[in-house]
Structure formats: structure tokens, C-alpha cells
Write a protein that holds these residues in place. Structure first.
Motif, PDB file in Angstrom:
ATOM      1  N   SER A   1      45.538  43.855  47.204  1.00 22.32           N
ATOM      2  CA  SER A   1      45.938  42.714  46.200  1.00 22.32           C
ATOM      3  C   SER A   1      46.105  43.163  44.884  1.00 22.32           C
ATOM      4  O   SER A   1      45.338  44.268  44.349  1.00 22.32           O
ATOM      5  CB  SER A   1      45.088  41.674  46.608  1.00 22.32           C
ATOM      6  OG  SER A   1      43.718  41.976  46.431  1.00 22.32           O
ATOM      7  N   VAL A   2      46.958  42.587  44.096  1.00 24.48           N
ATOM      8  CA  VAL A   2      46.919  42.885  42.675  1.00 24.48           C
ATOM      9  C   VAL A   2      47.136  41.672  41.912  1.00 24.48           C
ATOM     10  O   VAL A   2      47.160  40.767  42.412  1.00 24.48           O
ATOM     11  CB  VAL A   2      48.237  43.776  42.353  1.00 24.48           C
ATOM     12  CG1 VAL A   2      47.885  45.505  43.058  1.00 24.48           C
ATOM     13  CG2 VAL A   2      49.501  43.289  42.743  1.00 24.48           C
TER      14      VAL A   2
ATOM     15  N   GLN B   1      37.989  38.092  42.677  1.00 19.52           N
ATOM     16  CA  GLN B   1      37.086  38.402  41.647  1.00 19.52           C
ATOM     17  C   GLN B   1      37.635  39.739  41.177  1.00 19.52           C
ATOM     18  O   GLN B   1      37.533  40.078  40.010  1.00 19.52           O
ATOM     19  CB  GLN B   1      35.802  38.370  42.168  1.00 19.52           C
ATOM     20  CG  GLN B   1      35.117  37.142  42.245  1.00 19.52           C
ATOM     21  CD  GLN B   1      33.640  36.989  42.546  1.00 19.52           C
ATOM     22  OE1 GLN B   1      32.950  37.744  41.965  1.00 19.52           O
ATOM     23  NE2 GLN B   1      33.274  36.058  43.671  1.00 19.52           N
ATOM     24  N   LYS B   2      38.079  40.357  42.140  1.00 14.37           N
ATOM     25  CA  LYS B   2      38.363  41.906  41.958  1.00 14.37           C
ATOM     26  C   LYS B   2      39.804  41.920  40.893  1.00 14.37           C
ATOM     27  O   LYS B   2      39.593  42.575  39.774  1.00 14.37           O
ATOM     28  CB  LYS B   2      38.864  42.670  42.960  1.00 14.37           C
ATOM     29  CG  LYS B   2      39.721  43.813  42.608  1.00 14.37           C
ATOM     30  CD  LYS B   2      39.545  44.847  44.103  1.00 14.37           C
ATOM     31  CE  LYS B   2      40.763  44.487  45.019  1.00 14.37           C
ATOM     32  NZ  LYS B   2      42.227  44.999  44.501  1.00 14.37           N
TER      33      LYS B   2
ATOM     34  N   ARG C   1      38.353  40.635  37.361  1.00 13.98           N
ATOM     35  CA  ARG C   1      37.806  41.862  36.622  1.00 13.98           C
ATOM     36  C   ARG C   1      38.694  42.703  35.957  1.00 13.98           C
ATOM     37  O   ARG C   1      38.631  43.207  34.884  1.00 13.98           O
ATOM     38  CB  ARG C   1      36.816  42.640  37.752  1.00 13.98           C
ATOM     39  CG  ARG C   1      35.667  42.132  37.883  1.00 13.98           C
ATOM     40  CD  ARG C   1      34.439  42.392  36.900  1.00 13.98           C
ATOM     41  NE  ARG C   1      33.289  41.568  37.425  1.00 13.98           N
ATOM     42  CZ  ARG C   1      32.509  40.702  36.342  1.00 13.98           C
ATOM     43  NH1 ARG C   1      32.949  40.611  35.104  1.00 13.98           N
ATOM     44  NH2 ARG C   1      31.640  39.912  36.800  1.00 13.98           N
ATOM     45  N   MET C   2      39.658  43.158  36.936  1.00 10.57           N
ATOM     46  CA  MET C   2      40.940  43.749  36.314  1.00 10.57           C
ATOM     47  C   MET C   2      41.618  43.355  35.126  1.00 10.57           C
ATOM     48  O   MET C   2      41.747  43.880  33.940  1.00 10.57           O
ATOM     49  CB  MET C   2      41.836  44.110  37.345  1.00 10.57           C
ATOM     50  CG  MET C   2      42.928  45.092  37.067  1.00 10.57           C
ATOM     51  SD  MET C   2      42.348  46.726  37.277  1.00 10.57           S
ATOM     52  CE  MET C   2      43.656  47.602  37.324  1.00 10.57           C
TER      53      MET C   2
ATOM     54  N   ALA D   1      39.450  43.667  31.870  1.00 12.32           N
ATOM     55  CA  ALA D   1      39.819  44.890  31.313  1.00 12.32           C
ATOM     56  C   ALA D   1      40.690  45.013  30.293  1.00 12.32           C
ATOM     57  O   ALA D   1      40.687  45.908  29.301  1.00 12.32           O
ATOM     58  CB  ALA D   1      40.212  45.975  32.077  1.00 12.32           C
TER      59      ALA D   1
END
Ligand SMILES: Cc1cc2nc3c(=O)[nH]c(=O)nc-3n(C[C@H](O)[C@H](O)[C@H](O)COP(=O)(O)OP(=O)(O)OC[C@H]3O[C@@H](n4cnc5c(N)ncnc54)[C@H](O)[C@@H]3O)c2cc1C
Lengths: 268, 380
Positions: free
Chosen positions: A37-38, A72-73, A76-77, A80
Motif C-alpha cells: 500500500s502507498v 498508520q504506515k 508516518r510516510m 516525513a
């Protein structure tokens, strides 16, 4: 000016791997196994716009997402790139939502985390691609909203100039904040997040909200049961071309071919 | 991979984005026109890649040796030449400044390097042989508050590109047992009678300037000695693990780059019976498996070295062994990648033979692997 900006981001299957995606024939949902996933690509442009405004005027940027815990990943990205905090709305009860139920929950989350001066969304998601959500969020929240935005600037008085794509042309609007916009990829070039951003992201607040965290949620408007859109039958489109084999001597084939082509060219 | 986590995956993605979007489009021009990619060093500085192993007070982003390894691997996958230049700045020549440099040296050289505004060469090699320190002709004598340097260097990476050059000169008779007698000087490019000579034409790494240096009565202030007098090799030695391990990661990256090209090509190239090379031939598949296996064995050794650094353990031997092994893997994998591309592998425009040429550079650049073998043998 210290703006409060929200950016709605969605976790989507990596578009580079779309050819490996399939649909579950019963639930008609995507089978995502083995697919990364992105962050939805258009949402990266929304984040970029927010970060540019922050660099220009100073701002607090919150990321808002509805999705599974794994999203959540992506948050977080997203952090950044420079936003300050993130909120994930995640609950089984939200699952199976169509664009309307999604917009309702996002609007509720935006109200709870807000108020915001500017709410930026990607114009459409790479997987669903309805482009409904930005306007629906605006309408539910009672805020002016615009989609397909390819230019955005702000002056010191908080007046905006918004460039909207309109059937191959552009219209420029002046609008006052608060405002909801859906941005298209052409609006800017997304930067590469630096190492400071990447390594700093883990220390930024990321809050997860479930259904219980909302006091005034209308449960008839969430999840699968709150979604008026129901999937119909689907079929796989065939992109193959119809072929006719021409037989005979080379002269016969040439003459036959000419008979086919001439009417297409408008010659008899 | 045992060392990966969510944050490192994010970091890997971001560096890969830089490598794909900014380094790759420039490689062809760089290799053909022998252009030095200073703008890429600057970008690596802006993005914080050059600061991955420096503390924040020096302008870094905090020390994590594995993070730097991941970043270097991603850049080297695309170009070991750009990898080398980034490596020199991120750790190769600058790290000893952090360990033994003075405040003045850190302000003038280290901080601008971490920002990507300067690069720093470390020039030891002379025509008598890089490991033959006792025979170096470059000498320095003290005259008042200044050292006076005379001599010359060859094969200096970054020649003509630096603000400062680290120059190793004999300041006493060299003692091979104590490794004392040579001193490292930080020489400014505008020092009178300091001259950069011929820039070499090389087998590969055309974007990295390799050249000679001439020093004739060059006066260098006392304050510009790196570490202590006569202990230049010690200053260098303080970073020996990092130097070898991050040279080795260039090779690992190069090998991965070549392997990925070969895997893609063999899965796309349609051959007998309308099937791909990969589908048709077990020999092709097994070759790819062997390449993959070599890469993973190398990865294990190398990231083990980074972990030892992380834990502050002495892994000098392991890091040297990694440099040797990684070069072997690089050469073997790149050679097989050329093979799997058939004639296309040999055509310069396809860029596959570049991987092989670069693997040969790794055998000699940054200390010849045979010299490293000799150094390890002394530790056995
Ligand atoms: C592209 C490139 C960039 C370089 N950049 C730099 C730089 O920035 N700074 C710098 O100081 N140097 C640099 N060098 C020099 C490099 O370190 C030396 O070329 C290398 O160490 C070999 O030394 P040499 O060329 O003098 O070969 P020689 O010393 O003549 O050695 C020839 C061969 O003999 C063997 N040999 C020599 N000495 C030993 C030994 N002690 N033990 C075992 N075997 C031995 C090896 O097989 C070696 O390859 C660079 C070289 C190249 C090719």
C-alpha cells in the motif's frame, strides 16, 4: 498568519502493481494480498501544497485518514514530508464505506481535529477514482469547495486565488477561507522527503480514533450499511481487436484491402 | 531482511526516489561527457543523506550505520560512481575529521561537506605504490608555524573538485611496525604552488575525477594537520571499518543493480516458442538464483559489519573481508548479467556492460583487494 491546514490522505494499493490486483467475486472488494500500500498519488500533491504554504506563511498541518490500522504506515510516510500530526479513523464499523459514507466520517474527523482554515484533498483516489470525496466533504461540512485544482496561492490577508481546470480551460476564483479543495497532480511537483523528515516522523503525534471516540456520529451514515452505493454485476472488458484474415493471391489481398480502406478514407 | 523496519523502509524508498529521479537520468551524460556531478552531492546534502552518520550538532541527522548502508546501496544500484562520491563525503574522507579533527577543521571543512557544499579528497597513493608508504616522495618539514610540503600524488579521487585536500606526507622515517612517520595535512586548493595535474581517463566511473596533485613548497599552517604529527595513518585508521564497509556496499549495490536488470530482461525477452528466456531455460533461471544467492550472502556479511559498528564492536577484519567478498560478488554478478543479455549486454547504449566495468574499479580503487588480503593476513 498561522494557518491550520488539514490534508486528507488515503492508503491505496500501489498503482504500479495494479496488474496483479483482482476482485473478490462475492464481496466485490479488492483482493489486496501481496500488494503494497502507498499514499494515494494525488494526496502527495495535497501534502506538497500544504507544506509549501507552511514554508511560506507558517502553518500547522494535520493529516487525516480513514482506513485500516495498517494505514498508520502511510500516515508516518506522509509525516516525513513535513506535516505536524496525523489522525487515523479506524474501526471495523467504518469498513465497506462508499464515497458518501467515507466523506461523512472524514467530515466528522475534520470537525473533531479542527477547525481548519484550509482542507486539501487529492482530487481522486487511484483505486476508487470517483472524485466524489472532496466536494462531499465540503458539502457535509457546509464549506465552499472546489475540485480539479491546478493552482493555488494565498495573500497575506487570507485571500486565495484558486485555478480550476474546466473542460480544457481554466477558471480562476478568488475565495475566502475556510475552504475545501481537491487538487490534481498538475498543481505541483512533489519533493523527495529528506532524511530529517523520515527520521523525525516517528516522534510526531499519530492519534487513532475508533467509533467510540465520536460522540455525535450518526451510525446510519457509516460503513457498508450507511453506503447508498451497492456494487452491481461486473465483467472484464476485452481490449482485443477484431481481426479478419484476408486470403488469396497477393493481388487479391491487395484489392480486398483497398476495398476495406477506401470507404474509411471517404473515397469510393 | 533482518535489519529492515518501517522507518528504514521509508528511508530506503526516499533514497531510491532520489536515485531513480535524479541520479539515473544523469548517469549517461555523466559517463559520456565525464561530468562531475557536484549538483547531486549538493542534493544528497540537502536531503540529509550525507548527514546519516553525523550527530546533529555537526549538521547531521544522527548516527545509524545501517541507515547509511541502506542509502548507499540504493544509490549504488543506479551508479557506483555517484555512490563512491557520496560515500567519500558521507563517511570516507570526512569521518576522520569528526573523530580527530579540530573545531576549526570541523567548521571549515566537515560542516560544509555534510551540507554537500564541499567535497574532501584523501590522497595517499604515489607512483611508488599506494601501500608503499615508506617510499613516498611527498615530504613535509616544519618551518616556524607552517609545514612546507613538497612532492606529488596520483590517482586522487575528487581531484580538481575540492576546497581542501587531505595529503599524506612523510614527516619522519616511516616505521611499518608502528605505522608512524606519515602525517595527514589538510591543504587548501588556493595554497600557492598547489597544483592539480592531469585528470585520468578510466575504464569506468567517468563522473569521478581521478588525477594527480603537485606540491612545490606549499605552506600549510600547523593547525591544518589532521590528528597528530607522524600519525596520519592512525587518523585514517580510526575510520578503517567504515571505509572498507562502505566501499563494499558500493559493490553490493552494483551487484543488485546488475541482477535486477538481468532478471527483468530475462523475463521480458521473448525467445523460442514465444516464451521468455526465463521460462525457457533452466540454465538461465539457475544462473539468476546463483546471482541472488551470492548477493544475499554478501548482504549478510556486510550488514553484519554495520551492526557491529552500531554496537561499537571491533570488526576490522570482517569489514576488510566484506570489501574483498563484495567486489567478487559484484564482478561475478555483473559478468553474468552481461552474459544473460547476450549481444545486448555488450552494447554500450544499453548500459549493462557499465556494471561490469564498474566492478573492476572496485578491485583496485579504495585499496586493491590484494593489499587488503595482505592486511588481513597480518591479523590472522
Ligand atoms: C579510480 C581510482 C581512484 C583512486 N582514488 C584514490 C584516492 O582518492 N586516494 C588515494 O590515496 N588513492 C586512490 N587510488 C589508488 C588506489 O588506492 C591504488 O591504485 C591501489 O591501492 C593500488 O595501488 P597501486 O595502483 O599503486 O598499485 P601497486 O601498488 O603497484 O600494486 C599492484 C598490485 O600489486 C599487488 N599489491 C601491491 N601492494 C600489495 C600489498 N601490500 N600486499 C599485497 N598485494 C599488493 C596488488 O595486486 C595490486 O593490485 C585510486 C585508484 C583508482 C583506480
Amino acid at each position: 498568519m498561522n494557518l491550520k491546514i488539514a490534508v486528507c490522505v488515503k492508503s491505496v494499493p500501489n498503482p504500479d502493481q495494479f496488474s496483479s490486483l483482482s476482485l473478490d467475486p462475492v464481496s466485490k472488494t479488492l483482493i489486496r494480498e501481496g500488494i503494497d500500500s502507498v499514499i494515494n498519488p494525488a494526496d502527495l500533491h495535497a501534502i506538497e501544497l500544504a507544506v509549501q504554504l507552511k514554508e511560506q506563511y507558517g502553518a500547522h498541518i494535520s493529516l487525516i485518514s480513514m482506513g485500516p490500522q495498517q494505514a498508520q504506515k502511510e500516515l508516518r510516510m506522509g509525516l516525513a514530508y513535513g506535516p505536524d500530526d496525523a489522525f487515523l479513523v479506524s474501526d471495523r464499523e467504518f469498513g465497506g464505506a462508499d464515497s458518501l459514507a467515507t466523506s461523512y466520517v472524514l467530515a466528522k474527523a475534520l470537525e473533531k481535529a479542527g477547525p481548519f482554515d484550509l482542507i486539501i484533498l487529492g482530487n481522486e483516489s487511484a483505486d476508487g477514482a470517483t472524485a466524489h470525496v472532496p466536494s462531499q466533504v465540503g458539502i457535509i461540512m457546509g464549506l465552499p469547495n472546489m475540485t480539479d485544482i491546478v493552482g493555488f496561492s494565498l495573500d497575506e490577508n487570507g485571500k486565495t486565488r484558486v485555478k480550476k481546470r474546466l473542460q480544457g480551460r481554466y477558471a480562476i476564483y478568488e475565495a475566502e477561507l475556510p475552504l475545501v479543495i481537491g487538487v490534481a497532480k498538475d498543481i505541483n511537483k512533489v519533493r523527495t522527503a529528506g532524511m530529517r523528515g523520515v527520521l523525525g516522523a516517528k516522534n510526531k503525534p499519530l492519534t487513532v480514533w475508533s467509533v467510540e471516540n465520536f460522540e455525535d456520529l450518526d451510525k446510519t451514515r457509516i460503513g457498508l450499511s450507511g453506503s447508498p452505493t451497492q456494487g452491481g454485476e461486473y465483467h472484464t472488458a476485452s481490449f482485443g481487436r477484431e481481426a479478419t484474415e484476408l486470403k488469396g493471391s497477393p493481388e487479391e489481398i491487395a484489392s480486398e484491402l483497398s476495398n476495406i480502406i477506401r470507404p474509411i478514407l471517404g473515397r469510393e | 531482511m533482518w535489519y529492515m523496519n518501517e522507518e528504514r523502509e521509508m528511508l530506503r524508498k526516499m533514497v531510491a526516489e532520489f536515485a531513480e529521479n535524479e541520479v539515473r537520468p544523469f548517469v549517461k551524460e555523466m559517463e559520456e561527457k565525464e561530468t562531475f556531478p557536484m549538483h547531486l552531492i549538493k542534493r544528497a546534502g540537502e536531503l540529509g543523506i550525507l548527514g546519516l552518520c553525523f550527530p546533529e550538532e555537526l549538521g547531521g541527522v544522527g548516527v545509524d550505520w545501517i541507515n547509511l548502508g541502506i542509502a548507499m546501496e540504493e544509490i549504488s544500484k543506479v551508479s557506483t560512481c555517484v555512490g563512491l562520491l557520496v560515500m567519500m563525503t558521507a563517511v570516507g574522507s570526512t569521518l576522520s575529521l569528526q573523530f580527530v579533527g579540530t573545531e576549526e577543521q570541523k567548521e571549515k571543512i566537515l560542516k560544509p561537506c555534510i551540507r554537500g557544499e564541499q567535497v574532501l579528497a584523501m590522497s595517499l597513493c604515489e607512483p611508488v605504490g599506494s601501500s608503499n608508504t615508506a617510499a613516498y616522495k611527498t615530504k613535509a618539514v616544519l618551518d616556524g608555524d607552517e609545514w612546507v610540503l613538497n612532492g606529488g600524488k596520483i590517482f586522487c579521487t575528487l581531484a580538481g573538485q575540492c576546497e581542501y585536500y587531505g595529503i599524506m606526507a612523510l614527516t619522519d622515517e616511516f616505521n611499518p611496525l608502528t605505522m608512524e612517520g606519515a602525517t595527514m595535512f589538510l591543504v587548501h586548493k588556493d595554497t600557492p604552488r598547489f597544483k592539480v595535474g592531469h585528470i585520468e581517463k578510466k575504464l569506468a566511473w567517468h563522473g569521478s575525477a581521478t588525477g594527480s596533485i603537485y606540491l612545490t613548497d606549499c605552506r600549510v599552517p600547523k593547525t591544518m594537520i589532521l590528528g597528530e604529527v607522524n600519525k596520519g595513518l592512525h587518523a585514517f585508521g580510526s575510520t578503517v571499518m567504515q571505509t572498507y564497509a562502505y566501499l563494499a556496499i558500493l559493490s553490493l549495490g552494483g551487484a543488485v543493480g546488475a541482477y535486477e536488470e538481468a532478471l527483468r530482461y530475462t523475463k521480458e525477452r521473448v525467445h523460442i516458442g514465444g516464451k521468455t528466456l526465463f521460462e525457457n531455460f533452466q540454465a538461465v533461471r539457475h544462473r539468476l538464483v546463483n546471482m541472488y544467492t551470492e548477493i544475499e550472502a554478501c548482504r549478510g556479511l556486510l550488514y553484519g559489519c554495520f551492526e557491529m559498528m552500531q554496537q561499537g564492536k571491533n570488526g576490522v577484519k570482517e569489514c576488510m573481508a566484506a570489501k574483498i567478498y563484495a567486489q567478487q560478488v559484484h564482478e561475478s554478478v555483473a559478468s553474468q548479467a552481461v552474459m544473460l543479455h547476450g549481444g545486448n549486454g555488450l552494447m554500450v547504449d544499453n548500459g549493462i556492460e557499465r556494471y561490469f566495468r564498474e566492478s573492476k574499479m572496485m578491485a583496485v580503487g579504495g585499496f586493491a583487494v590484494d593489499i587488503i588480503r595482505d592486511q588481513i593476513s597480518m591479523l590472522l
